[in-house]
Design a protein around this motif. Structure first.
Motif, PDB file in Angstrom:
ATOM      1  N   TYR A 133       0.834  -1.207   0.000  1.00  0.00           N
ATOM      2  CA  TYR A 133       0.000   0.000   0.000  1.00  0.00           C
ATOM      3  C   TYR A 133       0.872   1.262   0.000  1.00  0.00           C
ATOM      4  CZ  TYR A 133      -3.683   3.310   1.137  1.00  0.00           C
ATOM      5  OH  TYR A 133      -4.556   4.367   1.086  1.00  0.00           O
ATOM      6  N   THR A 134       1.936   1.234   0.792  1.00  0.00           N
ATOM      7  CA  THR A 134       2.841   2.389   0.845  1.00  0.00           C
ATOM      8  C   THR A 134       3.485   2.627  -0.518  1.00  0.00           C
ATOM      9  OG1 THR A 134       3.327   1.952   3.177  1.00  0.00           O
ATOM     10  CG2 THR A 134       4.855   3.380   1.995  1.00  0.00           C
ATOM     11  N   ILE A 135       3.897   1.537  -1.179  1.00  0.00           N
ATOM     12  CA  ILE A 135       4.499   1.662  -2.514  1.00  0.00           C
ATOM     13  C   ILE A 135       3.486   2.210  -3.514  1.00  0.00           C
ATOM     14  CG2 ILE A 135       5.488   0.371  -4.446  1.00  0.00           C
ATOM     15  CD1 ILE A 135       6.674  -1.580  -2.351  1.00  0.00           C
ATOM     16  N   ALA A 136       2.263   1.654  -3.479  1.00  0.00           N
ATOM     17  CA  ALA A 136       1.224   2.092  -4.409  1.00  0.00           C
ATOM     18  C   ALA A 136       0.886   3.565  -4.192  1.00  0.00           C
ATOM     19  CB  ALA A 136      -0.029   1.228  -4.241  1.00  0.00           C
ATOM     20  N   ARG A 151       9.301   9.690 -13.780  1.00  0.00           N
ATOM     21  CA  ARG A 151      10.547   9.374 -13.081  1.00  0.00           C
ATOM     22  C   ARG A 151      10.963   7.925 -13.319  1.00  0.00           C
ATOM     23  NH1 ARG A 151      10.074  10.115  -7.175  1.00  0.00           N
ATOM     24  NH2 ARG A 151      12.344  10.155  -7.303  1.00  0.00           N
ATOM     25  N   ASP A 152      12.253   7.709 -13.254  1.00  0.00           N
ATOM     26  CA  ASP A 152      12.774   6.351 -13.382  1.00  0.00           C
ATOM     27  C   ASP A 152      12.353   5.539 -12.152  1.00  0.00           C
ATOM     28  OD1 ASP A 152      15.003   4.192 -12.973  1.00  0.00           O
ATOM     29  OD2 ASP A 152      15.204   4.850 -15.065  1.00  0.00           O
ATOM     30  N   VAL A 153      11.912   4.305 -12.384  1.00  0.00           N
ATOM     31  CA  VAL A 153      11.427   3.457 -11.289  1.00  0.00           C
ATOM     32  C   VAL A 153      12.538   3.179 -10.277  1.00  0.00           C
ATOM     33  CG1 VAL A 153      10.374   1.239 -10.682  1.00  0.00           C
ATOM     34  CG2 VAL A 153       9.697   2.406 -12.778  1.00  0.00           C
ATOM     35  N   ILE A 172       9.539  -5.658  -7.188  1.00  0.00           N
ATOM     36  CA  ILE A 172       8.309  -5.480  -6.397  1.00  0.00           C
ATOM     37  C   ILE A 172       7.606  -4.180  -6.775  1.00  0.00           C
ATOM     38  CG2 ILE A 172       7.424  -5.074  -4.070  1.00  0.00           C
ATOM     39  CD1 ILE A 172       9.538  -6.994  -3.008  1.00  0.00           C
ATOM     40  N   VAL A 173       8.377  -3.094  -6.956  1.00  0.00           N
ATOM     41  CA  VAL A 173       7.776  -1.804  -7.327  1.00  0.00           C
ATOM     42  C   VAL A 173       7.111  -1.895  -8.701  1.00  0.00           C
ATOM     43  CG1 VAL A 173       8.261   0.612  -7.862  1.00  0.00           C
ATOM     44  CG2 VAL A 173       9.360  -0.470  -5.899  1.00  0.00           C
ATOM     45  N   ILE A 174       7.786  -2.539  -9.644  1.00  0.00           N
ATOM     46  CA  ILE A 174       7.201  -2.702 -10.985  1.00  0.00           C
ATOM     47  C   ILE A 174       5.947  -3.563 -10.913  1.00  0.00           C
ATOM     48  CG2 ILE A 174       7.568  -3.715 -13.265  1.00  0.00           C
ATOM     49  CD1 ILE A 174      10.459  -2.821 -13.124  1.00  0.00           C
ATOM     50  N   SER A 175       5.959  -4.586 -10.065  1.00  0.00           N
ATOM     51  CA  SER A 175       4.787  -5.463  -9.904  1.00  0.00           C
ATOM     52  C   SER A 175       3.590  -4.667  -9.377  1.00  0.00           C
ATOM     53  CB  SER A 175       5.122  -6.612  -8.954  1.00  0.00           C
ATOM     54  OG  SER A 175       3.969  -7.390  -8.686  1.00  0.00           O
TER      55      SER A 175
END
Length: 485
Positions: A133-136, A151-153, A172-175
């Motif tokens: 949730y924090t990442i999203a 921005r670059d991931v 994980i961020v890309i997922s």
């Protein structure tokens, strides 16, 4: 060795009043109103609106003597300079050549939830752990107003560690980005570029033959599609011209800026307030200044009464003198401001009236081909003012005409000679160029060289590079990008 000599030097400096006037002239109506409010708040000696007409005695104190001399000490203050016997105050004799639009006008705000808040609210419909949730939420915060993550991931991964204390991986961020953020509404948000944005929208559609083909074209030959290399696309994907037309039709339905389509972004709705209005009355042009540029300003009664009380007092203490000296400074500032407002009104009207007379044929017909070549110096010479003054009016002011609201600087243009040796406006040539491109056969659009030849046939001998410059100013693409099938 020291030498002493006498030198003559001619210097020209702007007074504070002249600087104040120049700043006021360049302000458009809305910014001028804000400046007016600020001055009234800062100077209690300045007041707005009409005073009661049944109290003539108090009105007598509202007029200043134009010959008011500067005093440097309260002991030398001459109160009579601030109290006039004129029966009619200056601010009540001003001309009323202003449009009848005195009603209060406020900028409208869009109602509803903001774009980013709407995206965050949608995250609550997903079953996410605390880290996801924090990442999203962080990814949603990185989306710009057009709906893209620019921005670059990898940079986002680093920022999550530094600012959110979330130590995660690129995978994980890309997922989270692809499985959560890029599924939010409106479809297409969270994309990292145009190609990804369009593909996301296509994948959300029902899988038809042409939707699948469109995805394949964008994924495998995006550059060919953008550059309109249609023949190469047909050969690469073994499709007919009719099939390619259907693919183009399918992709053209997509929204390249999904974020901008969101209605609840709570931004101020853009609204232009014209500084002037030109109307056609019985075949004649009528120019008026927006009444919001002509406030009724006068000096506060209370300040005049304070001066009267000081004048009538037999014993004048030091504190009274200090107070009166403060009042004098505020009255001086108020007088200068009122005078600057009056000069601003006169300058705006004189300048716009001269522009209207210069472009009279255009304002009568609305035909841009009748715009005469006109530069700032042409108007400055006619009104005996500096070019910078005309520039301040032209660059920031709008005029309402029967043909729409226009920025005044749009009426200015350089001149070129036609084949008959007559000076014509570059705007006239641009208008003709735009018409030629609009009416061309889109299957075989004209090259810049061909456009130059057509203009020459019409009596406008200009070079190909000049055609390219005008085409770019009109925001029209090159022939290859105007091609259709």
């Amino acid at each position: 060795m020291l030498k002493q000599g006498l030198h003559f030097k001619l210097l020209q400096k702007l007074s504070p009043q002249q600087i104040q006037l120049m700043k006021l002239i360049q302000l458009p109506t809305q910014a001028f109103e804000e400046r007016l409010k600020q001055e009234i708040e800062e100077n209690p000696a300045l007041d707005t609106g009409k005073e009661a007409s049944d109290d003539v005695d108090d009105d007598l104190s509202n007029e200043f003597d134009d010959d008011l001399s500067e005093k440097t000490a309260s002991d030398d203050l001459n109160i009579d300079d601030y109290l006039s016997d004129d029966e009619i105050p200056n601010y009540k004799t001003q001309a009323n050549n202003y449009s009848a639009d005195d009603e209060e006008k406020n900028l409208p705000y869009a109602a509803g939830t903001s774009f980013h808040q709407s995206l965050k609210n949608q995250l609550n419909t997903f079953q996410l752990n605390e880290e996801e949730y924090t990442i999203a939420e962080f990814l949603v915060g990185s989306i710009d107003d057009s709906g893209y993550i620019r921005r670059d991931v990898l940079d986002i991964v680093d920022d999550l560690a530094f600012t959110e204390n979330v130590f995660t991986t690129l995978d994980i961020v890309i997922s989270v980005l692809t499985s959560v953020v890029q599924t939010l509404d409106p479809i297409g948000v969270g994309a990292r570029d145009l190609k990804e944005c369009l593909i996301i929208q296509l994948k959300a559609k029902n899988k038809t033959k042409f939707v699948s083909l469109s995805i394949q074209v964008l994924e495998e030959a995006f550059d060919h599609f953008v550059k309109k290399h249609y023949q190469k696309l047909q050969e690469k994907f073994h499709i007919s011209e009719d099939e390619l037309k259907e693919i183009i039709k399918e992709i053209s339905k997509l929204n390249p800026k999904p974020g901008s389509s969101y209605a609840g972004n709570n931004k101020i709705a853009e609204q232009i307030v014209p500084d002037f209005s030109i109307k056609l009355l019985d075949g004649e042009l009528d120019l008026v200044l927006n009444s919001r540029n002509a406030p009724e300003l006068h000096i506060s009664r209370e300040y005049n009464n304070m001066l009267k009380g000081y004048q009538e007092s037999t014993i004048k203490s030091k504190s009274q003198k200090d107070a009166v000296f403060f009042i004098k400074q505020k009255l001086d500032a108020a007088k200068w401001f009122i005078d600057a407002i009056r000069q601003r009104q006169q300058t705006l009207l004189i300048t716009m009236n001269t522009i209207m007379q210069y472009q009279y044929d255009y304002f009568l017909s609305g035909d841009e081909r009748k715009l005469k070549p006109m530069i700032l110096k042409d108007i400055a010479d006619k009104i005996n003012m500096d070019i910078s003054t005309v520039s301040r009016v032209a660059n920031s002011k709008y005029v309402s005409t029967p043909y729409g609201t226009k920025l005044i600087k749009e009426f200015f243009s350089e001149s070129m000679k036609n084949d008959q040796g007559e000076d014509v406006s570059t705007k006239e040539i641009k208008k003709i160029l735009e018409t030629i491109i609009t009416e061309e056969n889109k299957k075989k659009p004209y090259t810049d060289e061909r456009l130059a030849a057509i203009l020459k046939e019409k009596g406008y001998p200009i070079a190909r590079r000049t055609v390219a410059k005008y085409r770019e100013q009109l925001e029209l693409p090159v022939a290859r990008l105007r091609k259709e099938i």
